[in-house]
Design a protein around this motif. Structure first.
Motif, short mmCIF file in Angstrom:
data_model
loop_
_atom_site.label_atom_id
_atom_site.label_comp_id
_atom_site.label_asym_id
_atom_site.label_seq_id
_atom_site.Cartn_x
_atom_site.Cartn_y
_atom_site.Cartn_z
N GLY A 38 39.96 -36.23 -17.12
CA GLY A 38 40.18 -34.57 -17.16
C GLY A 38 38.54 -34.77 -18.23
N VAL A 39 37.59 -33.93 -17.58
CA VAL A 39 36.27 -34.06 -18.50
C VAL A 39 36.12 -32.79 -18.79
CG1 VAL A 39 34.48 -34.64 -18.84
CG2 VAL A 39 35.89 -35.85 -17.29
N VAL A 40 35.87 -32.65 -20.20
CA VAL A 40 34.85 -30.62 -20.83
C VAL A 40 33.49 -30.98 -21.41
CG1 VAL A 40 36.11 -30.38 -22.51
CG2 VAL A 40 35.49 -28.96 -21.24
N CYS A 41 32.51 -30.59 -21.07
CA CYS A 41 31.90 -30.44 -21.80
C CYS A 41 31.19 -28.93 -22.35
CB CYS A 41 30.66 -30.91 -20.77
SG CYS A 41 28.63 -31.54 -22.24
N LEU A 42 30.66 -29.45 -23.50
CA LEU A 42 30.69 -28.81 -24.89
C LEU A 42 28.73 -28.67 -24.80
CD1 LEU A 42 31.80 -25.82 -25.80
CD2 LEU A 42 32.29 -26.75 -28.17
N ARG A 43 27.74 -27.89 -24.34
CA ARG A 43 26.71 -27.23 -24.81
C ARG A 43 26.38 -25.99 -25.90
NH1 ARG A 43 24.70 -26.80 -18.97
NH2 ARG A 43 24.55 -24.44 -19.49
N ASN A 44 25.32 -26.22 -26.26
CA ASN A 44 24.66 -25.29 -27.35
C ASN A 44 22.89 -24.86 -27.17
OD1 ASN A 44 23.51 -24.01 -29.21
ND2 ASN A 44 23.39 -25.40 -30.83
N ARG A 110 39.76 -28.96 -18.88
CA ARG A 110 38.81 -30.05 -17.93
C ARG A 110 39.01 -29.51 -16.47
NH1 ARG A 110 40.15 -34.38 -22.10
NH2 ARG A 110 40.89 -33.69 -23.91
N ARG A 111 38.16 -30.31 -16.41
CA ARG A 111 37.86 -30.85 -14.94
C ARG A 111 38.09 -31.99 -14.53
NH1 ARG A 111 33.84 -32.30 -11.01
NH2 ARG A 111 34.18 -31.02 -9.03
N ALA A 112 38.91 -31.98 -13.46
CA ALA A 112 39.67 -33.69 -12.73
C ALA A 112 38.38 -34.20 -12.18
CB ALA A 112 40.83 -33.15 -11.58
N ALA A 113 38.06 -35.61 -12.40
CA ALA A 113 36.73 -35.60 -11.85
C ALA A 113 36.94 -37.29 -11.84
CB ALA A 113 35.20 -35.66 -13.01
N VAL A 114 36.16 -38.18 -10.86
CA VAL A 114 35.83 -39.46 -10.32
C VAL A 114 35.61 -40.06 -11.60
CG1 VAL A 114 34.96 -41.27 -9.59
CG2 VAL A 114 35.50 -39.41 -8.25
N GLY A 115 34.55 -39.74 -12.51
CA GLY A 115 33.33 -40.29 -13.18
C GLY A 115 33.93 -39.29 -15.28
N ASP A 116 33.30 -39.86 -16.02
CA ASP A 116 33.52 -39.02 -17.00
C ASP A 116 32.43 -38.45 -17.97
OD1 ASP A 116 32.18 -41.86 -18.49
OD2 ASP A 116 33.80 -41.66 -19.95
N THR A 117 31.40 -37.99 -17.45
CA THR A 117 30.52 -37.53 -17.87
C THR A 117 29.94 -35.90 -17.06
OG1 THR A 117 29.11 -37.34 -15.20
CG2 THR A 117 29.40 -39.24 -16.03
N ASN A 122 34.22 -29.55 -16.25
CA ASN A 122 33.66 -28.27 -16.49
C ASN A 122 32.67 -28.02 -17.71
OD1 ASN A 122 35.54 -27.22 -14.27
ND2 ASN A 122 37.07 -27.26 -15.83
N VAL A 123 31.80 -27.41 -17.53
CA VAL A 123 30.81 -27.67 -18.66
C VAL A 123 30.34 -25.61 -19.51
CG1 VAL A 123 28.42 -27.04 -19.52
CG2 VAL A 123 28.62 -28.74 -17.92
N TYR A 124 30.85 -25.85 -20.38
CA TYR A 124 31.31 -24.06 -21.71
C TYR A 124 29.64 -24.38 -22.68
CZ TYR A 124 35.66 -23.77 -20.14
OH TYR A 124 36.94 -24.01 -19.14
N ALA A 125 28.63 -23.36 -22.70
CA ALA A 125 27.98 -23.46 -22.91
C ALA A 125 28.05 -21.74 -24.64
CB ALA A 125 27.04 -22.90 -22.20
N PHE A 126 27.61 -22.39 -26.10
CA PHE A 126 27.47 -21.40 -26.57
C PHE A 126 26.01 -20.49 -26.25
CE2 PHE A 126 30.13 -24.27 -29.39
CZ PHE A 126 30.59 -22.94 -29.56
N ILE A 136 26.85 -14.82 -30.74
CA ILE A 136 26.79 -16.08 -30.08
C ILE A 136 28.60 -15.88 -28.79
CG2 ILE A 136 27.16 -18.31 -30.08
CD1 ILE A 136 25.70 -18.49 -32.56
N SER A 137 28.48 -16.50 -27.51
CA SER A 137 29.99 -15.93 -27.04
C SER A 137 29.65 -18.19 -26.57
CB SER A 137 29.63 -15.02 -25.77
OG SER A 137 29.42 -15.62 -25.18
N LEU A 138 30.86 -17.71 -26.52
CA LEU A 138 30.97 -19.57 -25.26
C LEU A 138 31.98 -18.79 -23.95
CD1 LEU A 138 31.33 -22.48 -25.41
CD2 LEU A 138 33.80 -22.61 -26.49
N GLU A 139 31.34 -19.08 -22.66
CA GLU A 139 31.88 -19.24 -21.79
C GLU A 139 31.36 -19.73 -20.89
OE1 GLU A 139 32.47 -16.27 -21.18
OE2 GLU A 139 32.10 -14.98 -23.13
N ARG A 140 31.88 -20.48 -19.79
CA ARG A 140 31.77 -21.35 -18.83
C ARG A 140 31.17 -21.77 -18.18
NH1 ARG A 140 36.99 -24.09 -14.06
NH2 ARG A 140 35.56 -24.49 -13.33
N VAL A 141 29.75 -21.69 -18.11
CA VAL A 141 28.70 -22.39 -16.63
C VAL A 141 28.66 -22.71 -16.17
CG1 VAL A 141 27.18 -21.20 -19.27
CG2 VAL A 141 27.40 -23.60 -18.81
N ARG A 142 29.50 -24.22 -15.97
CA ARG A 142 29.96 -24.32 -14.60
C ARG A 142 31.45 -25.26 -14.40
NH1 ARG A 142 26.28 -29.42 -14.52
NH2 ARG A 142 27.96 -30.45 -15.39
#
Length: 142
Positions: A38-44, A110-117, A122-126, A136-142
């Motif tokens: 289960g993977v989540v990524c946070l971006r600025n 989080r998104r269920a995934a084969v790998g951990d990248t 699921n990607v969220y961005a400030f 500044i907002s924090l939104e899911r972008v992908r």
């Protein structure tokens, strides 16, 4: 043994091996697509250094920093394939870019995934709010 019989035996063995390999093919392809994380990524995506707090599951809140253009990834390895169950990830941050305080909370899915990248997450961005760059907002972008 004649070469005729030897050729037929080789052909029969090849055909049998081919069928055995073919019967394993679907299981191999299916296993390759099993979700192990289960993977989540946070971006600025802002030009500001972001200080935020994160909490994973029942853990403590931890202060983190994310520089402009930076990213942070968290992956949870499942106990078994395709489990699709991970500890919740929560973020709180100051959404007011003017120096005043306006705390926002966000649960990250989080998104269920084969790998951990991050490519599989699921990607969220400030981001600066489109109507007011003072926030500044924090939104899911992908």
């Amino acid at each position: 043994m004649s070469s005729f019989h030897a050729a037929h035996i080789r052909a029969a063995l090849f055909a049998t091996a081919g069928l055995a390999a073919a019967s394993l093919w679907p299981a191999t392809v299916e296993a390759a697509n099993d979700k192990h994380y289960g993977v989540v990524c946070l971006r600025n995506d802002t030009r500001a250094n972001i200080t935020y707090m994160r909490k994973v599951g029942e853990g403590d809140w931890q202060t983190r920093f994310l520089e402009p253009g930076g990213a942070w990834k968290i992956a949870h390895r499942y106990d078994r394939s395709n489990e699709n169950s991970s500890p919740k990830v929560h973020v709180k941050y100051d959404a007011d870019a003017t120096g005043r305080k306006f705390t926002q909370f966000k649960g990250l899915e989080r998104r269920a995934a084969v790998g951990d990248t991050c490519r599989e997450a699921n990607v969220y961005a400030f981001q600066y709010e489109a109507s007011n760059r003072s926030f500044i907002s924090l939104e899911r972008v992908r």
